[in-house]
Design a protein around this motif. Structure first.
Motif, PDB file in Angstrom:
ATOM      1  N   UNK A  32       3.559  13.558  -4.545  1.00 53.64           N
ATOM      2  CA  UNK A  32       1.710  12.388  -5.256  1.00 53.64           C
ATOM      3  C   UNK A  32       2.454  10.775  -5.810  1.00 53.64           C
ATOM      4  N   UNK A  33       1.977  10.296  -5.517  1.00 51.65           N
ATOM      5  CA  UNK A  33       2.371   8.782  -6.368  1.00 51.65           C
ATOM      6  C   UNK A  33       1.497   7.881  -6.926  1.00 51.65           C
ATOM      7  N   UNK A  34       1.167   6.945  -7.370  1.00 51.19           N
ATOM      8  CA  UNK A  34       0.711   5.727  -8.359  1.00 51.19           C
ATOM      9  C   UNK A  34       1.602   4.493  -8.283  1.00 51.19           C
ATOM     10  N   UNK A  35       1.049   3.846  -7.200  1.00 52.86           N
ATOM     11  CA  UNK A  35       0.940   2.126  -7.711  1.00 52.86           C
ATOM     12  C   UNK A  35       0.545   1.639  -8.743  1.00 52.86           C
ATOM     13  N   UNK A  36       0.737   1.453  -9.628  1.00 59.54           N
ATOM     14  CA  UNK A  36       0.566   0.641 -10.535  1.00 59.54           C
ATOM     15  C   UNK A  36       1.185  -0.626 -11.077  1.00 59.54           C
ATOM     16  N   UNK A  37       0.077  -1.466 -12.076  1.00 58.11           N
ATOM     17  CA  UNK A  37       0.842  -2.292 -12.602  1.00 58.11           C
ATOM     18  C   UNK A  37       0.965  -2.488 -13.771  1.00 58.11           C
ATOM     19  N   UNK A  38       1.161  -3.541 -14.628  1.00 61.21           N
ATOM     20  CA  UNK A  38       1.676  -3.430 -15.976  1.00 61.21           C
ATOM     21  C   UNK A  38       0.624  -3.343 -16.505  1.00 61.21           C
ATOM     22  N   UNK A  39      -0.723  -4.652 -16.294  1.00 60.79           N
ATOM     23  CA  UNK A  39      -1.808  -4.142 -16.776  1.00 60.79           C
ATOM     24  C   UNK A  39      -2.136  -2.201 -16.808  1.00 60.79           C
ATOM     25  N   UNK A  40      -1.274  -1.453 -16.326  1.00 57.64           N
ATOM     26  CA  UNK A  40      -2.021   0.128 -15.884  1.00 57.64           C
ATOM     27  C   UNK A  40      -3.403   0.337 -14.527  1.00 57.64           C
ATOM     28  N   UNK A  41      -3.576  -1.069 -13.829  1.00 62.22           N
ATOM     29  CA  UNK A  41      -4.563  -1.280 -12.834  1.00 62.22           C
ATOM     30  C   UNK A  41      -3.434  -0.509 -11.420  1.00 62.22           C
ATOM     31  N   UNK A  42      -4.206   0.450 -11.070  1.00 65.39           N
ATOM     32  CA  UNK A  42      -3.907   1.469 -10.044  1.00 65.39           C
ATOM     33  C   UNK A  42      -4.427   0.778  -8.655  1.00 65.39           C
ATOM     34  N   UNK A  43      -3.138   0.679  -7.968  1.00 64.88           N
ATOM     35  CA  UNK A  43      -2.865  -0.719  -6.775  1.00 64.88           C
ATOM     36  C   UNK A  43      -3.388   0.664  -5.948  1.00 64.88           C
ATOM     37  N   UNK A  44      -2.643   1.780  -5.215  1.00 69.13           N
ATOM     38  CA  UNK A  44      -2.687   2.530  -4.944  1.00 69.13           C
ATOM     39  C   UNK A  44      -2.219   4.444  -5.354  1.00 69.13           C
ATOM     40  N   UNK A  45      -2.778   5.291  -4.499  1.00 67.91           N
ATOM     41  CA  UNK A  45      -3.221   6.546  -5.535  1.00 67.91           C
ATOM     42  C   UNK A  45      -2.814   7.565  -3.852  1.00 67.91           C
ATOM     43  N   UNK A  46      -2.160   8.363  -4.150  1.00 67.19           N
ATOM     44  CA  UNK A  46      -2.112   9.429  -2.812  1.00 67.19           C
ATOM     45  C   UNK A  46      -0.412  10.676  -3.308  1.00 67.19           C
ATOM     46  N   UNK A  47      -1.370  11.354  -2.526  1.00 63.99           N
ATOM     47  CA  UNK A  47      -1.311  12.814  -2.557  1.00 63.99           C
ATOM     48  C   UNK A  47      -1.249  13.626  -1.758  1.00 63.99           C
ATOM     49  N   UNK A  48       0.416  14.284  -0.786  1.00 69.84           N
ATOM     50  CA  UNK A  48       0.023  15.294   0.417  1.00 69.84           C
ATOM     51  C   UNK A  48       0.697  16.696   0.170  1.00 69.84           C
ATOM     52  N   UNK A  49       0.290  17.467   0.735  1.00 69.71           N
ATOM     53  CA  UNK A  49       0.905  18.928   0.687  1.00 69.71           C
ATOM     54  C   UNK A  49       2.320  18.278   2.496  1.00 69.71           C
ATOM     55  N   UNK A  50       3.495  18.977   2.333  1.00 70.72           N
ATOM     56  CA  UNK A  50       4.065  18.643   2.864  1.00 70.72           C
ATOM     57  C   UNK A  50       4.192  20.728   3.815  1.00 70.72           C
ATOM     58  N   UNK A  51       3.146  19.705   5.271  1.00 73.88           N
ATOM     59  CA  UNK A  51       3.430  20.588   6.571  1.00 73.88           C
ATOM     60  C   UNK A  51       4.107  21.482   6.850  1.00 73.88           C
ATOM     61  N   UNK A  52       5.152  21.119   7.146  1.00 72.63           N
ATOM     62  CA  UNK A  52       6.601  21.772   6.912  1.00 72.63           C
ATOM     63  C   UNK A  52       6.097  23.306   6.538  1.00 72.63           C
TER      64      UNK A  52
END
Length: 231
Positions: A32-52
């Motif tokens: 999982x990951x988040x893309x954030x700026x210095x003010x703490x604003x979340x630009x993207x939030x992604x979460x995955x299970x790896x199929x294999x």
């Protein structure tokens, strides 16, 4: 010599977390990951299970946190997480970094997470230089190291750990993300979920606290024995 970097106003950075089968077999099954700026604003939030791994029952049941299977199944039903192949997830990660102009990547105990990416790349696609493609020109930082330098050295943090017996078996002050977040929210009973995106959320908050204390200045690089920084 430590390398210092100041995160600029408006600059985005990425924080990720991986869940692997074990320390000795760091094959990623959840990222999982988040893309954030210095003010703490979340630009993207992604979460995955790896199929294999997820769809290979014999492999997944060897995971240290295989007991989370029902939790992940509920997340799948609710749409909070997606199953995708490792290569597809890596492509989505690269696209997200490209979209948000990411040059700065971090994690908590980052050396483990980035080594897990190396290991998983070699396991799934030994013929492809995925790690170099993803991380080769990026600035890497460890939230644990930065929190250790800025927060965990404080008398208030050490007293919090001593009062609640948050010590290692060797008697050292603990510096896990769970304990760090307990300190931030002043709740010694908080329990970390140990799924990638939920861990990213608390690790992002710890990192934001670092930035507040340093006016955006961080230490780059990965290292071992971080506990020595604040003990």
């Amino acid at each position: 010599m430590k390398k210092i970097y100041r995160i600029k106003n408006g600059e985005n950075f990425l924080i990720l977390d991986t869940e692997t089968l074990s320390i000795d077999m760091p094959l990623i099954y959840n990222i999982g990951w988040q893309i954030v700026d210095r003010r703490g604003i979340i630009k993207s939030r992604q979460s995955f299970l790896i199929e294999e791994v997820w769809k290979n029952q014999d492999l997944f049941k060897t995971a240290y946190y295989s007991s989370k299977k029902e939790f992940y199944e509920e997340q799948l039903r609710s749409g909070e997480i997606t199953v995708n192949s490792y290569l597809a997830v890596v492509r989505l990660l690269w696209l997200d970094m490209h979209k948000h102009n990411i040059s700065l990547l971090g994690a908590y105990n980052a050396k483990f997470d980035f080594e897990a990416i190396h290991f998983s790349n070699d396991y799934f696609y030994p013929e492809k230089e995925i790690t170099k493609y993803l991380l080769g020109d990026k600035k890497l930082f460890d939230i644990w190291l930065n929190a250790g330098l800025v927060i965990y050295r404080k008398k208030e943090y050490k007293n919090f750990c001593l009062e609640n017996n948050f010590l290692t078996k060797g008697g050292y002050i603990q510096g896990t993300a769970e304990v760090g977040y307990r300190y931030l929210i002043n709740n010694p009973r908080f329990i970390e979920n140990h799924t990638a995106i939920e861990d990213v959320e608390i690790e992002t908050e710890i990192f934001q606290e670092v930035l507040k204390n340093t006016n955006g200045i961080i230490t780059l690089g990965l290292q071992d024995f971080i506990f020595k920084v604040y003990n």
